[in-house]
Design a protein around this motif. Structure first.
Motif, PDB file in Angstrom:
ATOM      1  N   ILE A   1      72.429 141.294 -18.139  1.00 58.25           N
ATOM      2  CA  ILE A   1      71.776 141.845 -16.943  1.00 58.25           C
ATOM      3  C   ILE A   1      72.460 141.314 -15.683  1.00 58.25           C
ATOM      4  O   ILE A   1      72.755 142.073 -14.755  1.00 58.25           O
ATOM      5  N   ILE A   2      72.740 140.012 -15.663  1.00 56.86           N
ATOM      6  CA  ILE A   2      73.446 139.436 -14.510  1.00 56.86           C
ATOM      7  C   ILE A   2      74.827 140.071 -14.371  1.00 56.86           C
ATOM      8  O   ILE A   2      75.245 140.456 -13.274  1.00 56.86           O
ATOM      9  N   TYR A   3      75.533 140.186 -15.483  1.00 54.09           N
ATOM     10  CA  TYR A   3      76.860 140.809 -15.471  1.00 54.09           C
ATOM     11  C   TYR A   3      76.786 142.232 -14.920  1.00 54.09           C
ATOM     12  O   TYR A   3      77.589 142.639 -14.079  1.00 54.09           O
ATOM     13  N   ALA A   4      75.821 142.999 -15.400  1.00 53.17           N
ATOM     14  CA  ALA A   4      75.690 144.394 -14.977  1.00 53.17           C
ATOM     15  C   ALA A   4      75.384 144.506 -13.488  1.00 53.17           C
ATOM     16  O   ALA A   4      75.905 145.394 -12.809  1.00 53.17           O
ATOM     17  N   ILE A   5      74.562 143.605 -12.993  1.00 51.95           N
ATOM     18  CA  ILE A   5      74.255 143.602 -11.557  1.00 51.95           C
ATOM     19  C   ILE A   5      75.511 143.275 -10.757  1.00 51.95           C
ATOM     20  O   ILE A   5      75.823 143.943  -9.770  1.00 51.95           O
ATOM     21  N   GLU A   6      76.230 142.252 -11.199  1.00 53.17           N
ATOM     22  CA  GLU A   6      77.424 141.801 -10.469  1.00 53.17           C
ATOM     23  C   GLU A   6      78.558 142.833 -10.490  1.00 53.17           C
ATOM     24  O   GLU A   6      79.366 142.878  -9.571  1.00 53.17           O
ATOM     25  N   THR A   7      78.639 143.639 -11.548  1.00 51.41           N
ATOM     26  CA  THR A   7      79.733 144.603 -11.683  1.00 51.41           C
ATOM     27  C   THR A   7      79.294 146.045 -11.420  1.00 51.41           C
ATOM     28  O   THR A   7      80.084 146.961 -11.580  1.00 51.41           O
ATOM     29  N   ASN A   8      78.032 146.215 -11.053  1.00 52.48           N
ATOM     30  CA  ASN A   8      77.478 147.559 -10.817  1.00 52.48           C
ATOM     31  C   ASN A   8      77.616 148.465 -12.034  1.00 52.48           C
ATOM     32  O   ASN A   8      77.909 149.649 -11.913  1.00 52.48           O
ATOM     33  N   ALA A   9      77.413 147.890 -13.218  1.00 51.75           N
ATOM     34  CA  ALA A   9      77.503 148.643 -14.473  1.00 51.75           C
ATOM     35  C   ALA A   9      76.115 149.185 -14.813  1.00 51.75           C
ATOM     36  O   ALA A   9      75.354 148.571 -15.564  1.00 51.75           O
ATOM     37  N   PHE A  10      75.793 150.336 -14.241  1.00 50.65           N
ATOM     38  CA  PHE A  10      74.448 150.905 -14.368  1.00 50.65           C
ATOM     39  C   PHE A  10      74.006 151.124 -15.818  1.00 50.65           C
ATOM     40  O   PHE A  10      72.896 150.721 -16.182  1.00 50.65           O
ATOM     41  N   PRO A  11      74.825 151.743 -16.682  1.00 55.25           N
ATOM     42  CA  PRO A  11      74.371 151.922 -18.072  1.00 55.25           C
ATOM     43  C   PRO A  11      74.070 150.601 -18.762  1.00 55.25           C
ATOM     44  O   PRO A  11      73.093 150.486 -19.504  1.00 55.25           O
TER      45      PRO A  11
ATOM     46  N   ASP B   1      59.268 137.564 -40.816  1.00 51.38           N
ATOM     47  CA  ASP B   1      60.662 137.857 -41.126  1.00 51.38           C
ATOM     48  C   ASP B   1      61.549 137.920 -39.886  1.00 51.38           C
ATOM     49  O   ASP B   1      62.741 138.177 -39.993  1.00 51.38           O
ATOM     50  N   VAL B   2      60.982 137.663 -38.710  1.00 50.06           N
ATOM     51  CA  VAL B   2      61.756 137.674 -37.471  1.00 50.06           C
ATOM     52  C   VAL B   2      62.066 136.235 -37.074  1.00 50.06           C
ATOM     53  O   VAL B   2      61.159 135.413 -36.932  1.00 50.06           O
ATOM     54  N   SER B   3      63.335 135.932 -36.908  1.00 48.63           N
ATOM     55  CA  SER B   3      63.764 134.577 -36.560  1.00 48.63           C
ATOM     56  C   SER B   3      63.543 134.320 -35.071  1.00 48.63           C
ATOM     57  O   SER B   3      64.069 135.044 -34.222  1.00 48.63           O
ATOM     58  N   ILE B   4      62.784 133.286 -34.760  1.00 46.07           N
ATOM     59  CA  ILE B   4      62.538 132.939 -33.359  1.00 46.07           C
ATOM     60  C   ILE B   4      63.822 132.436 -32.691  1.00 46.07           C
ATOM     61  O   ILE B   4      64.062 132.710 -31.518  1.00 46.07           O
ATOM     62  N   VAL B   5      64.671 131.745 -33.436  1.00 40.55           N
ATOM     63  CA  VAL B   5      65.941 131.272 -32.881  1.00 40.55           C
ATOM     64  C   VAL B   5      66.816 132.465 -32.504  1.00 40.55           C
ATOM     65  O   VAL B   5      67.411 132.496 -31.426  1.00 40.55           O
ATOM     66  N   MET B   6      66.892 133.459 -33.384  1.00 40.68           N
ATOM     67  CA  MET B   6      67.670 134.664 -33.088  1.00 40.68           C
ATOM     68  C   MET B   6      67.117 135.361 -31.855  1.00 40.68           C
ATOM     69  O   MET B   6      67.881 135.773 -30.970  1.00 40.68           O
ATOM     70  N   LEU B   7      65.812 135.492 -31.773  1.00 40.07           N
ATOM     71  CA  LEU B   7      65.205 136.153 -30.615  1.00 40.07           C
ATOM     72  C   LEU B   7      65.527 135.420 -29.319  1.00 40.07           C
ATOM     73  O   LEU B   7      65.902 136.050 -28.328  1.00 40.07           O
ATOM     74  N   LEU B   8      65.388 134.112 -29.321  1.00 42.71           N
ATOM     75  CA  LEU B   8      65.656 133.331 -28.110  1.00 42.71           C
ATOM     76  C   LEU B   8      67.124 133.423 -27.697  1.00 42.71           C
ATOM     77  O   LEU B   8      67.439 133.575 -26.512  1.00 42.71           O
ATOM     78  N   MET B   9      68.029 133.353 -28.667  1.00 39.35           N
ATOM     79  CA  MET B   9      69.453 133.485 -28.364  1.00 39.35           C
ATOM     80  C   MET B   9      69.770 134.881 -27.844  1.00 39.35           C
ATOM     81  O   MET B   9      70.523 135.043 -26.876  1.00 39.35           O
ATOM     82  N   PHE B  10      69.192 135.897 -28.471  1.00 39.44           N
ATOM     83  CA  PHE B  10      69.454 137.275 -28.076  1.00 39.44           C
ATOM     84  C   PHE B  10      68.909 137.557 -26.680  1.00 39.44           C
ATOM     85  O   PHE B  10      69.578 138.165 -25.847  1.00 39.44           O
ATOM     86  N   ILE B  11      67.693 137.094 -26.405  1.00 39.64           N
ATOM     87  CA  ILE B  11      67.081 137.287 -25.089  1.00 39.64           C
ATOM     88  C   ILE B  11      67.914 136.582 -24.011  1.00 39.64           C
ATOM     89  O   ILE B  11      68.127 137.130 -22.929  1.00 39.64           O
ATOM     90  N   THR B  12      68.412 135.387 -24.319  1.00 38.79           N
ATOM     91  CA  THR B  12      69.275 134.684 -23.374  1.00 38.79           C
ATOM     92  C   THR B  12      70.552 135.482 -23.122  1.00 38.79           C
ATOM     93  O   THR B  12      70.987 135.635 -21.970  1.00 38.79           O
ATOM     94  N   GLY B  13      71.144 136.007 -24.187  1.00 42.60           N
ATOM     95  CA  GLY B  13      72.326 136.853 -24.040  1.00 42.60           C
ATOM     96  C   GLY B  13      72.043 138.083 -23.198  1.00 42.60           C
ATOM     97  O   GLY B  13      72.873 138.481 -22.362  1.00 42.60           O
ATOM     98  N   LEU B  14      70.883 138.677 -23.385  1.00 46.83           N
ATOM     99  CA  LEU B  14      70.500 139.851 -22.593  1.00 46.83           C
ATOM    100  C   LEU B  14      70.390 139.505 -21.112  1.00 46.83           C
ATOM    101  O   LEU B  14      70.788 140.301 -20.255  1.00 46.83           O
ATOM    102  N   LEU B  15      69.855 138.329 -20.815  1.00 47.60           N
ATOM    103  CA  LEU B  15      69.780 137.906 -19.411  1.00 47.60           C
ATOM    104  C   LEU B  15      71.175 137.818 -18.790  1.00 47.60           C
ATOM    105  O   LEU B  15      71.386 138.248 -17.654  1.00 47.60           O
ATOM    106  N   PHE B  16      72.122 137.302 -19.554  1.00 46.24           N
ATOM    107  CA  PHE B  16      73.498 137.230 -19.053  1.00 46.24           C
ATOM    108  C   PHE B  16      74.109 138.624 -18.889  1.00 46.24           C
ATOM    109  O   PHE B  16      74.845 138.877 -17.932  1.00 46.24           O
TER     110      PHE B  16
END
Length: 96
Positions: free
Chosen positions: A56-66, A39-54
């Protein structure tokens, strides 16, 4: 120390981070216990994980610790779900 010193933008960030991160724990537990991830969509997971990587990059670049902490944990939980889906999806089904 007044209430205005306790309630800062980071306070809201940490609360949001905690709630949105914790939301994935039941899916990890369900997938682990049932050993099924149909019942877990692999496409959703891959898209979500990719979004999470972005995020993480955003948070590093802006010092957004939370944002950084929440997305690292959420990334880990979702990669776990993806791995479980790949493991349990390879099991042969028995006719019966």
């Amino acid at each position: 120390m007044g209430i205005d010193q306790l309630i800062t933008p980071n306070t809201f960030g940490f609360i949001a981070a905690a709630l949105t991160t914790i939301a994935f724990i039941p899916q990890v537990i369900k997938t682990w216990k049932s050993k099924k991830a149909d019942d877990v969509s692999i496409v959703m997971l891959l898209m979500f994980i990719t979004g999470l990587l972005f995020w993480i990059i955003y948070a590093i670049e802006t010092n957004a610790f939370p944002v950084l902490i929440a997305n690292i944990i959420t990334f880990t939980l979702n990669v776990t779900i993806l791995i479980l889906k790949l493991i349990y999806g390879k099991r042969p089904t028995t006719a019966g």
